[in-house]
Scaffold this active site. Structure first.
Site, PDB file in Angstrom:
ATOM      1  N   GLU A 273       0.840  -1.193   0.000  1.00 59.33           N
ATOM      2  CA  GLU A 273       0.000   0.000   0.000  1.00 59.33           C
ATOM      3  C   GLU A 273       0.881   1.251   0.000  1.00 59.33           C
ATOM      4  O   GLU A 273       1.860   1.339   0.740  1.00 59.33           O
ATOM      5  CB  GLU A 273      -0.897   0.002   1.234  1.00 59.33           C
ATOM      6  N   LYS A 349      -9.799   1.568  -1.738  1.00 57.47           N
ATOM      7  CA  LYS A 349      -9.901   1.278  -0.317  1.00 57.47           C
ATOM      8  C   LYS A 349     -11.271   1.733   0.168  1.00 57.47           C
ATOM      9  O   LYS A 349     -11.725   2.838  -0.160  1.00 57.47           O
ATOM     10  CB  LYS A 349      -8.792   2.005   0.446  1.00 57.47           C
ATOM     11  N   CYS A 383      -5.108  -2.990   3.300  1.00 61.62           N
ATOM     12  CA  CYS A 383      -4.738  -2.746   4.694  1.00 61.62           C
ATOM     13  C   CYS A 383      -5.936  -2.779   5.650  1.00 61.62           C
ATOM     14  O   CYS A 383      -6.432  -3.859   5.978  1.00 61.62           O
ATOM     15  CB  CYS A 383      -3.993  -1.420   4.785  1.00 61.62           C
TER      16      CYS A 383
END
Length: 525
Positions: A273, A349, A383
Site C-alpha cells: 500500500e 480502499k 490494509c
C-alpha cells in the site's frame, strides 16, 4: 399453452442452430430465475459452445417454441481429484476445455421451461444425450447436479442426508429426482460448484456409465485435463521506502522486484500500500501533506505506464500496491491489478483510517470487486479493509481463492492488527491471504516517517496446510520477498473434507451477510 401432465406433447428434439440461441437464452432465464447472473450463459458463450462441439447441443421444440435444451462437451477428467467447479470443467461456460479425445461426456446444463415441466421433456433430451454417448463410444456421462429443494431443509439436515431422502423417495427434488430417473448415480456432493442460492451452493457429482463402452476402440491421445488453475505461485514484495531523487529511482526498485518474481517463475506479484510515498522525498520538506499527496497523485499516469510495461515484459499479473488517485477532484487510495496484456483493473480502499483522512483527505470507495483472472479468482483488500470480516466473506461467496492485502503500517502493533485479521480471514473463509508491506524510513516526510512490515502468506489451519497457518513469512523490516506456491485444489478439498467447515456450517437462520451494493465480478483479460 402447456398441456396437462398426463397428456403427451408432440415435442421435437434436435440439434441447435445459431439462430436458436436467443430463444434458448430466454428459456434458460425462465428455468433459472434464482441463479446468480454470473452463473448464466449469455448468447456469446452459447455461440462458443456450439462452435466447440455442435454435436452435443440439443433443444426441445413444441409448436415452434423452444421449451427445453441441454448442453454437453467431451472431457478427460483427472480421476485423482473430482472437485471440479462448473467454471473449471467448462472453461467458464465457453467449452474451451472440450477434448474430442476424451472419454467422458459432461452434461453441462439441462433445463425445461417451467410451463412444460412434468411432461417428459427432460427425458427426451436425455435420450439424445445417451445416444450420443453410445455413438461416440464414451465411457460415461457425468454432471454437476443442482439440488434446488435443499434450501427448504438446510436447517434440519445435511445435504448428504437430503440427497439420501430424495433417493429413497421420501422427498422430491425438481432437479435431483429427474437425474435419478435418467439413470445417474450420485458419487458425492460438493460445495461451490456454482453460485446457486436455492441449492445453498451445493451440487451433486453425478455419473451414468455406458454399458456398451469398448475401451479397445477408444484410443486416448492425451493426458487427463487438469484444471488450468490448480497451482499459482505468488511473490509478495517487502518494499523498503528510501529517499529518491527522481522517478527513475522508483522505477529501478520496481524492476528489481519484477525480475525477482520472474526469476522464481511467479504468476502474481504484490506490492505494498502507498509505496509511491517514496515520491514525497522529492518534494520540499515544508510542503503541507494535503498538497504533497496531490503531487504524488499527479504521477498516476507514469505509474500506469510503468506497471503496464513491467507486466508485459515479465508476463506477470501485478497488484501494484496502491497509490493516491484523483477521481474528479476526490482523492482515493486505489489498488491496481495490471495484466500481461496491458489491461488495468482497480479496487478502491473502502475503509479509511483517521490518519489518511487527517493528512491526505482520502475518501472511501464504494464498490467491492472480485477479479476473475485466467489463473484463479482473487480479491484485493487494502490494509484496514481486511479488519472488516464482512468484506472477505462477500468476496469468498463470490468464489475467490486468494486474497491480496497490500498494507502500510507504522509500528508493530499496527502491523499485527492487519496480520492477525488476515490470518482470521484465511481460516474462516478457507482461502489464501497474501500480505505485502512497506519497511524502512523516510526522514523529513512528516506523514510517512517510519514503517514496520513483514510480508506473509496465510493459510487455513487444517490438515492440508501448515500447522500454524503460515505458509511463508519474511524477516521483518528487511527488503526482501516472500514466494509461495498455492495449491488451489487443497482449498476445494478442504471445503468438503475439513475438520471444520466454516462456510457450510454458517447459521443462515440466525444471521446473514448481504452486500447492499452488489459485489462486481470483473472478468480479467
Amino acid at each position: 399453452m402447456a398441456k396437462a401432465p398426463d397428456q403427451k406433447l408432440a415435442v421435437k428434439v434436435r440439434r441447435w442452430k445459431k439462430s436458436d440461441i436467443p430463444a434458448i437464452v430466454e428459456c434458460q432465464k425462465a428455468a433459472y430465475p434464482h441463479i446468480a447472473k454470473e452463473s448464466i450463459c449469455d448468447e456469446r458463450k452459447m455461440e462458443m459452445q456450439l462452435e466447440a462441439f455442435s454435436e452435443g447441443q440439443f433443444l426441445a421444440e413444441y409448436e415452434g417454441q423452444v421449451i427445453g435444451y441441454c448442453t454437453s462437451l467431451i472431457v478427460l477428467l483427472d480421476e485423482d481429484s473430482p472437485w471440479y467447479s462448473y467454471n473449471e470443467i467448462t472453461g467458464v461456460g465457453t467449452f474451451s476445455t472440450h477434448d474430442p479425445s476424451g472419454d467422458t461426456l459432461y452434461g453441462s446444463d439441462i433445463a425445461v421451461h417451467p410451463k412444460y415441466r412434468g411432461q417428459g421433456v427432460a427425458a427426451k433430451l436425455y435420450v439424445r444425450r445417451k445416444a450420443l454417448m453410445k455413438r461416440l463410444n464414451l465411457r460415461r456421462m457425468v454432471g454437476g447436479g443442482r439440488i434446488p429443494g435443499y434450501s427448504q431443509y438446510s436447517k434440519k439436515m445435511t445435504p448428504e442426508k437430503y440427497i439420501e431422502k430424495v433417493k429413497q423417495g421420501e422427498l422430491k427434488d425438481m432437479a435431483l429426482s429427474a437425474h435419478l430417473k435418467a439413470g445417474y448415480e450420485v458419487l458425492g456432493v460438493h460445495y461451490a460448484y456454482l453460485t446457486d442460492g436455492e441449492s445453498m451452493n451445493y451440487a451433486t457429482f453425478l455419473q451414468l456409465e455406458n454399458p456398451s463402452f469398448d475401451p479397445a476402440k477408444r484410443m486416448i491421445a492425451g493426458a487427463p485435463i487438469r484444471r488450468p488453475n490448480r497451482k499459482v505461485r505468488v511473490c509478495a514484495a517487502q518494499y523498503q521506502l528510501r529517499p529518491v531523487t527522481s522517478w527513475n529511482d522508483l522505477e529501478r526498485q520496481v524492476e528489481f522486484f519484477a525480475q525477482t518474481a520472474n526469476e522464481y517463475h511467479c504468476h502474481f506479484l504484490l506490492f505494498p500500500e502507498l509505496f509511491t510515498a517514496q515520491l514525497f522525498s522529492m518534494l520540499p520538506p515544508d510542503m503541507e501533506s494535503l498538497e504533497a499527496v496531490r503531487e504524488v497523485a499527479g504521477y498516476h499516469e507514469r505509474y500506469l505506464e510503468l506497471f503496464k510495461k513491467t507486466a508485459a515484459d515479465y508476463g506477470l499479473f501485478i497488484i501494484g500496491g496502491s497509490t493516491p488517485v484523483d477521481i474528479e477532484g476526490e482523492l482515493r487510495n486505489t489498488a491496481h491489478l495490471i495484466t500481461p496484456s496491458g489491461n488495468v483493473y482497480t479496487q478502491d480502499k473502502l475503509h479509511i483510517t483517521s490518519v489518511e483522512r487527517h493528512y491526505y483527505d482520502v475518501q472511501p470507495g464504494d464498490k467491492l470487486k472480485v477479479f476473475d483472472t485466467p489463473l484463479c479468482r482473487i480479491g484485493i483488500l487494502i490494509c484496514y479493509d481486511v479488519e472488516f470480516p464482512e468484506l472477505a466473506r462477500l468476496l469468498t461467496v463470490k468464489g475467490i481463492d486468494v486474497l491480496f492485502v497490500p498494507f502500510a503500517t507504522d509500528e508493530r502493533k499496527s502491523y499485527h492488527r492487519v496480520r492477525h485479521c488476515a490470518q482470521a480471514r484465511a481460516v474462516e473463509n478457507i482461502i489464501y491471504v497474501v500480505l505485502a508491506g512497506c519497511v524502512g524510513n523516510l526522514p523529513q516526510v512528516r506523514s510517512f516517517l517510519v514503517n514496520y512490515g513483514q510480508a506473509a502468506v496465510c493459510t487455513p489451519c487444517d490438515v492440508a496446510f501448515p500447522m500454524d497457518g503460515i505458509m511463508a513469512e519474511a524477516e521483518p523490516n528487511f527488503e526482501t520477498v516472500v514466494i509461495s506456491e498455492l495449491d488451489l485444489n487443497d482449498l476445494a478439498v478442504q471445503r468438503d473434507l475439513g475438520s471444520v467447515k466454516p462456510l457450510q456450517d454458517r447459521r443462515s437462520d440466525l444471521y446473514e451477510v448481504n452486500a447492499l451494493t452488489p459485489v462486481e465480478v470483473v472478468y480479467v483479460e
